[in-house]
Design a protein around this motif. Structure first.
Motif, mmCIF file in Angstrom:
data_model
loop_
_atom_site.group_PDB
_atom_site.id
_atom_site.type_symbol
_atom_site.label_atom_id
_atom_site.label_comp_id
_atom_site.label_asym_id
_atom_site.label_seq_id
_atom_site.Cartn_x
_atom_site.Cartn_y
_atom_site.Cartn_z
ATOM 1 N N SER A 21 -2.687 40.389 38.840
ATOM 2 C CA SER A 21 -2.843 39.144 38.047
ATOM 3 C C SER A 21 -1.578 38.908 37.119
ATOM 4 O O SER A 21 -1.252 40.083 36.366
ATOM 5 C CB SER A 21 -4.197 38.915 37.378
ATOM 6 N N CYS A 22 -1.152 37.744 36.920
ATOM 7 C CA CYS A 22 -0.179 37.367 35.730
ATOM 8 C C CYS A 22 -0.680 36.241 35.202
ATOM 9 O O CYS A 22 -1.130 35.018 35.842
ATOM 10 C CB CYS A 22 1.214 37.196 36.414
ATOM 11 N N VAL A 23 -1.197 36.026 34.031
ATOM 12 C CA VAL A 23 -1.580 35.054 33.115
ATOM 13 C C VAL A 23 -0.447 34.523 32.661
ATOM 14 O O VAL A 23 0.204 35.336 31.601
ATOM 15 C CB VAL A 23 -2.889 35.399 32.295
ATOM 16 N N ALA A 24 -0.292 33.196 32.559
ATOM 17 C CA ALA A 24 0.836 32.600 31.828
ATOM 18 C C ALA A 24 0.357 31.745 30.758
ATOM 19 O O ALA A 24 -0.781 31.182 30.676
ATOM 20 C CB ALA A 24 1.442 31.712 33.005
ATOM 21 N N ARG A 26 0.428 28.747 27.761
ATOM 22 C CA ARG A 26 0.800 27.555 27.435
ATOM 23 C C ARG A 26 0.562 26.738 28.840
ATOM 24 O O ARG A 26 1.724 25.748 28.714
ATOM 25 C CB ARG A 26 2.285 27.260 26.628
ATOM 26 N N GLY A 27 -0.274 26.508 29.378
ATOM 27 C CA GLY A 27 -0.414 26.006 30.663
ATOM 28 C C GLY A 27 0.944 25.753 31.713
ATOM 29 O O GLY A 27 1.511 24.506 31.680
ATOM 30 N N THR A 28 1.641 26.895 31.771
ATOM 31 C CA THR A 28 3.136 26.418 32.494
ATOM 32 C C THR A 28 2.773 26.272 34.002
ATOM 33 O O THR A 28 3.605 26.194 34.602
ATOM 34 C CB THR A 28 3.900 27.989 32.252
ATOM 35 N N SER A 29 1.561 26.603 34.487
ATOM 36 C CA SER A 29 1.415 26.606 35.753
ATOM 37 C C SER A 29 2.095 25.096 36.329
ATOM 38 O O SER A 29 2.267 25.333 37.632
ATOM 39 C CB SER A 29 -0.222 26.515 36.019
ATOM 40 N N SER A 30 1.847 24.011 35.727
ATOM 41 C CA SER A 30 2.377 22.992 36.387
ATOM 42 C C SER A 30 3.654 22.625 36.583
ATOM 43 O O SER A 30 4.062 21.780 37.428
ATOM 44 C CB SER A 30 1.672 21.561 35.531
ATOM 45 N N SER A 31 4.500 23.522 36.069
ATOM 46 C CA SER A 31 6.057 23.292 36.240
ATOM 47 C C SER A 31 6.654 24.482 36.686
ATOM 48 O O SER A 31 7.900 24.352 36.723
ATOM 49 C CB SER A 31 6.431 22.630 34.711
ATOM 50 N N TYR A 32 6.128 25.480 36.636
ATOM 51 C CA TYR A 32 6.990 26.787 36.937
ATOM 52 C C TYR A 32 6.642 27.390 38.236
ATOM 53 O O TYR A 32 5.459 27.391 38.569
ATOM 54 C CB TYR A 32 6.481 27.782 35.954
ATOM 55 N N ALA A 33 7.737 27.768 39.102
ATOM 56 C CA ALA A 33 7.590 28.624 40.122
ATOM 57 C C ALA A 33 7.444 30.260 39.423
ATOM 58 O O ALA A 33 7.893 30.282 38.472
ATOM 59 C CB ALA A 33 8.827 28.432 40.953
ATOM 60 N N MET A 34 6.933 31.002 40.472
ATOM 61 C CA MET A 34 6.577 32.479 39.934
ATOM 62 C C MET A 34 7.072 33.448 40.840
ATOM 63 O O MET A 34 7.088 33.033 42.065
ATOM 64 C CB MET A 34 5.156 32.430 39.466
ATOM 65 N N GLY A 35 7.434 34.467 40.317
ATOM 66 C CA GLY A 35 7.923 35.517 41.077
ATOM 67 C C GLY A 35 7.408 36.862 40.789
ATOM 68 O O GLY A 35 6.784 37.116 39.642
ATOM 69 N N TRP A 53 5.380 25.865 42.361
ATOM 70 C CA TRP A 53 4.501 25.656 41.264
ATOM 71 C C TRP A 53 3.220 25.144 41.759
ATOM 72 O O TRP A 53 1.986 25.292 41.091
ATOM 73 C CB TRP A 53 5.373 24.372 40.463
ATOM 74 N N SER A 54 3.182 24.490 43.012
ATOM 75 C CA SER A 54 1.908 24.031 43.439
ATOM 76 C C SER A 54 1.103 25.089 44.081
ATOM 77 O O SER A 54 0.099 24.965 44.611
ATOM 78 C CB SER A 54 2.193 22.734 44.284
ATOM 79 N N GLY A 55 1.795 25.909 44.665
ATOM 80 C CA GLY A 55 1.106 27.132 45.608
ATOM 81 C C GLY A 55 1.495 26.896 47.233
ATOM 82 O O GLY A 55 0.939 27.353 47.713
ATOM 83 N N GLY A 56 2.309 25.784 47.322
ATOM 84 C CA GLY A 56 2.237 25.011 48.628
ATOM 85 C C GLY A 56 3.402 25.853 49.568
ATOM 86 O O GLY A 56 3.535 25.603 50.325
ATOM 87 N N SER A 57 4.476 26.664 48.900
ATOM 88 C CA SER A 57 5.292 27.305 49.455
ATOM 89 C C SER A 57 5.486 28.629 48.965
ATOM 90 O O SER A 57 5.507 28.792 47.823
ATOM 91 C CB SER A 57 6.673 26.593 49.475
ATOM 92 N N THR A 58 5.875 29.660 49.768
ATOM 93 C CA THR A 58 5.884 31.081 49.249
ATOM 94 C C THR A 58 6.941 31.856 50.167
ATOM 95 O O THR A 58 7.151 31.240 51.326
ATOM 96 C CB THR A 58 4.738 32.032 49.476
ATOM 97 N N ARG A 72 -1.990 31.655 43.693
ATOM 98 C CA ARG A 72 -1.988 31.117 42.202
ATOM 99 C C ARG A 72 -3.093 30.090 42.331
ATOM 100 O O ARG A 72 -3.683 29.529 43.063
ATOM 101 C CB ARG A 72 -0.703 30.628 41.785
ATOM 102 N N ASN A 73 -3.701 30.096 41.126
ATOM 103 C CA ASN A 73 -4.887 29.293 40.485
ATOM 104 C C ASN A 73 -4.234 28.507 39.276
ATOM 105 O O ASN A 73 -4.124 29.199 38.263
ATOM 106 C CB ASN A 73 -6.056 30.025 40.378
ATOM 107 N N ASN A 74 -3.854 27.416 39.556
ATOM 108 C CA ASN A 74 -3.300 26.722 38.260
ATOM 109 C C ASN A 74 -4.290 26.505 37.354
ATOM 110 O O ASN A 74 -3.956 26.205 35.891
ATOM 111 C CB ASN A 74 -2.686 25.402 38.922
ATOM 112 N N ALA A 75 -5.367 26.232 37.635
ATOM 113 C CA ALA A 75 -6.450 25.746 36.552
ATOM 114 C C ALA A 75 -6.753 26.933 35.718
ATOM 115 O O ALA A 75 -7.142 26.831 34.393
ATOM 116 C CB ALA A 75 -7.946 25.378 37.360
ATOM 117 N N LYS A 76 -6.356 28.373 36.226
ATOM 118 C CA LYS A 76 -6.626 29.528 35.115
ATOM 119 C C LYS A 76 -5.077 29.912 34.738
ATOM 120 O O LYS A 76 -4.988 30.876 34.367
ATOM 121 C CB LYS A 76 -7.287 30.610 35.975
#
Length: 130
Positions: A21-24, A26-35, A53-58, A72-76
């Motif tokens: 798991s990786c917790v980000a 400051r609510g970065t989930s809405s704008s950040y791609a993660m690697g 950012w949306s989890g729609g592509s990997t 990813r779970n952007n709510a978390k």
């Protein structure tokens, strides 16, 4: 400043499963791609997976395709790396990374480069017993 904290590493038997798991912050989930990257002793840091950012592509590295899955779970504000059928060569420190972008993840090789990402976590150790 974005802070990333990985967890979930540990000792796993070859053939077993582990979820990182990786917790980000400051609510970065809405704008950040993660690697996800990993680094074994004496080796360069290598790409494992990336998720938009949306989890729609990997995209996943060939070495882990079919065995590892990024989600990813952007709510978390959390990104996961599900590791199945783990092999001894998967042993490494695993890092998550973030870059502010709304782009889809594609086969563009830039996603595979550490320089593509602006923020990094401290890493979590994965040890594989054979």
């Amino acid at each position: 400043q974005v802070q990333l904290v990985e967890s979930g590493g540990g000792l796993v038997q070859a053939g077993g499963s582990l979820r990182l798991s990786c917790v980000a912050s400051r609510g970065t989930s809405s704008s950040y791609a993660m690697g996800w990257f990993r680094q074994a002793p004496g080796k360069e840091r290598e790409f494992v997976a990336a998720i938009s950012w949306s989890g729609g592509s990997t995209v996943h590295a060939d070495s882990v395709k079919g065995r590892f899955t990024a989600s990813r779970n952007n709510a978390k504000s959390t990104v996961y790396l599900q590791m199945n059928s783990v092999k001894p060569e998967d042993a490494a420190v695993y890092y998550c990374a973030a870059v502010r972008t709304l782009s889809k993840i594609t086969a563009d090789s830039s996603w595979y480069q550490t320089a593509r990402y602006d923020y990094w976590g401290q890493g979590t150790q994965v040890t594989v017993s054979s």
